[in-house]
Design a protein around this motif. Sequence first.
Motif, short mmCIF file in Angstrom:
data_model
loop_
_atom_site.label_atom_id
_atom_site.label_comp_id
_atom_site.label_asym_id
_atom_site.label_seq_id
_atom_site.Cartn_x
_atom_site.Cartn_y
_atom_site.Cartn_z
N VAL A 196 0.44 -1.45 -0.04
CA VAL A 196 -0.29 0.25 0.02
C VAL A 196 0.98 1.05 0.07
O VAL A 196 0.67 1.82 -0.26
CB VAL A 196 -1.04 -0.02 1.49
N HIS A 197 1.68 1.30 0.61
CA HIS A 197 3.02 2.66 0.78
C HIS A 197 3.34 2.60 -0.64
O HIS A 197 3.65 3.88 -1.34
CB HIS A 197 4.10 1.78 1.84
N ASP A 198 3.83 2.29 -1.55
CA ASP A 198 4.29 1.81 -2.68
C ASP A 198 3.72 2.65 -3.86
O ASP A 198 3.62 3.46 -4.16
CB ASP A 198 4.95 0.45 -3.11
N ALA A 199 1.65 1.89 -3.32
CA ALA A 199 0.99 2.66 -4.18
C ALA A 199 0.69 3.95 -3.74
O ALA A 199 0.64 4.92 -4.97
CB ALA A 199 -0.18 1.41 -4.42
N LEU A 200 1.11 4.08 -2.96
CA LEU A 200 0.48 5.51 -2.21
C LEU A 200 2.12 6.86 -2.96
O LEU A 200 1.54 7.88 -3.09
CB LEU A 200 0.52 5.79 -1.08
N LEU A 201 2.55 5.39 -2.33
CA LEU A 201 3.76 6.89 -2.72
C LEU A 201 3.84 7.05 -4.24
O LEU A 201 4.53 7.98 -4.53
CB LEU A 201 5.15 5.76 -2.54
N TYR A 297 -8.13 10.07 -2.15
CA TYR A 297 -6.47 9.12 -1.66
C TYR A 297 -6.12 9.43 -0.55
O TYR A 297 -5.26 8.90 0.48
CB TYR A 297 -5.71 10.12 -2.78
N TYR A 298 -6.32 10.66 0.24
CA TYR A 298 -5.78 11.08 1.46
C TYR A 298 -6.92 10.44 2.77
O TYR A 298 -6.64 9.83 3.92
CB TYR A 298 -6.46 12.05 1.96
N VAL A 299 -8.48 9.63 2.77
CA VAL A 299 -8.95 8.50 2.85
C VAL A 299 -8.22 7.25 3.03
O VAL A 299 -7.62 6.70 4.31
CB VAL A 299 -10.32 8.06 2.59
N GLU A 341 -5.75 -3.86 5.21
CA GLU A 341 -6.77 -4.19 4.13
C GLU A 341 -7.30 -3.76 3.43
O GLU A 341 -7.50 -3.75 2.19
CB GLU A 341 -7.31 -6.02 4.93
N ILE A 342 -8.13 -2.77 4.23
CA ILE A 342 -9.03 -1.64 3.72
C ILE A 342 -8.46 -1.02 3.14
O ILE A 342 -8.89 -0.25 1.72
CB ILE A 342 -10.03 -0.96 4.89
N ARG A 348 -6.67 -0.38 -4.39
CA ARG A 348 -7.01 -0.79 -5.61
C ARG A 348 -8.10 -0.59 -6.34
O ARG A 348 -8.59 -0.04 -7.85
CB ARG A 348 -7.03 -2.51 -5.90
N GLU A 349 -9.20 0.65 -5.71
CA GLU A 349 -9.97 0.94 -6.45
C GLU A 349 -10.13 1.87 -6.72
O GLU A 349 -10.61 2.85 -7.55
CB GLU A 349 -11.23 1.24 -5.28
#
Length: 353
Positions: A196-201, A297-299, A341-342, A348-349
């Motif tokens: 998740v970190h990598d996707a957000l970054l 994105y921020y959520v 997980e959320i 992904r969404e």
Amino acid sequence: MSSDSYGAHAGTEPAGIDPGAVSGWLTAQVPGAVPPFTFSPVSGGRSNLTYRVTDGAGTVRALRRPPTGGVLGTAHDMSRECRFLTALAPAGMPVPEPLAYCDDEAVTGAEFYVMAFVEGAVAADQDAVRSWSPEVRRRAGEQVVEVLAALHRVDPDDVGLGGIARRDGYVERQLRRWQRQVHQSGAPDLALLDEVHDALLAHVPAQRGGIVHGDFRPGNLCFAADGTVLAVFDWELATLGDPLADLGWLISTWEEPGDKIPPTTPGPSAAPGFPTRAELIDRYARLSGRDVSGIEYYVAFARWRSACISAGVRARYLAGVMADDGYADELRAQQGLRQGEIAFEAVRELGLL
């Protein structure tokens, strides 16, 4: 120095407080403070420790200090927290009045500060607002957004906070910080959090600058009987950065009736009368003038950060360095994993994975 040297109450020695030494310091440094003093922990905090301090004249103040051990990085900087209160109180923000700061760790094992004690209702959960009418709940919800927007309108330079932190790259810095700390905590399921970190970054949006509280939610606010916000507490994560991170965090905590996804932290908002998440976002947009179209994105970022924070808090409880207020470490671990997980599903969404 014994506890009785300054009249500290015998037998009242909560974790992190040396009654005699702190009593002596209070007498010397806090105007109007008179012994004897009694100390009792204020429950609800999951990071820094807060104590109710009552002096011999019956005046109540609050004392804040870091956990008694297991401190990660700069997450518990008391001087920084006190500096935000000192800067924002004269600017008209509803914050407790800071009274004195102690940088001598010999007094009670860590730096600490003392502030005025604000009497009111902290809306930590639905039980806390059970006696409120739907109208008061509505007003409280509106006030939450009004105060948040007002904070984000404050120019850091105007209140002496311009040099307290970098202004650019806030989300990147937060991603780096919390990933480092969750790895230090020894949390399980690091692979999920790292993904998740990598996707957000890789998809950080364009950012604007301002003051960020870092944990803005009803559980860190004190309310009057009519729903007006009297004070904003817990400034330990405050910095300069992207204000939409505060809004994203607030929305992630804002539960609505019938939600299947749990909030990042419990709150009162599922009780009848509170505004919806959509209403909060719309009201913030009107009051702040900010573009909130990318708030999802921020959520997602907030949920990932919540999972990292939960891991760190659980590690401190298991190490025995937090006050005992009935915290269930396994429940917290489950909640942290669920938030991870959320967050994974959220990114992904959003098409970030």
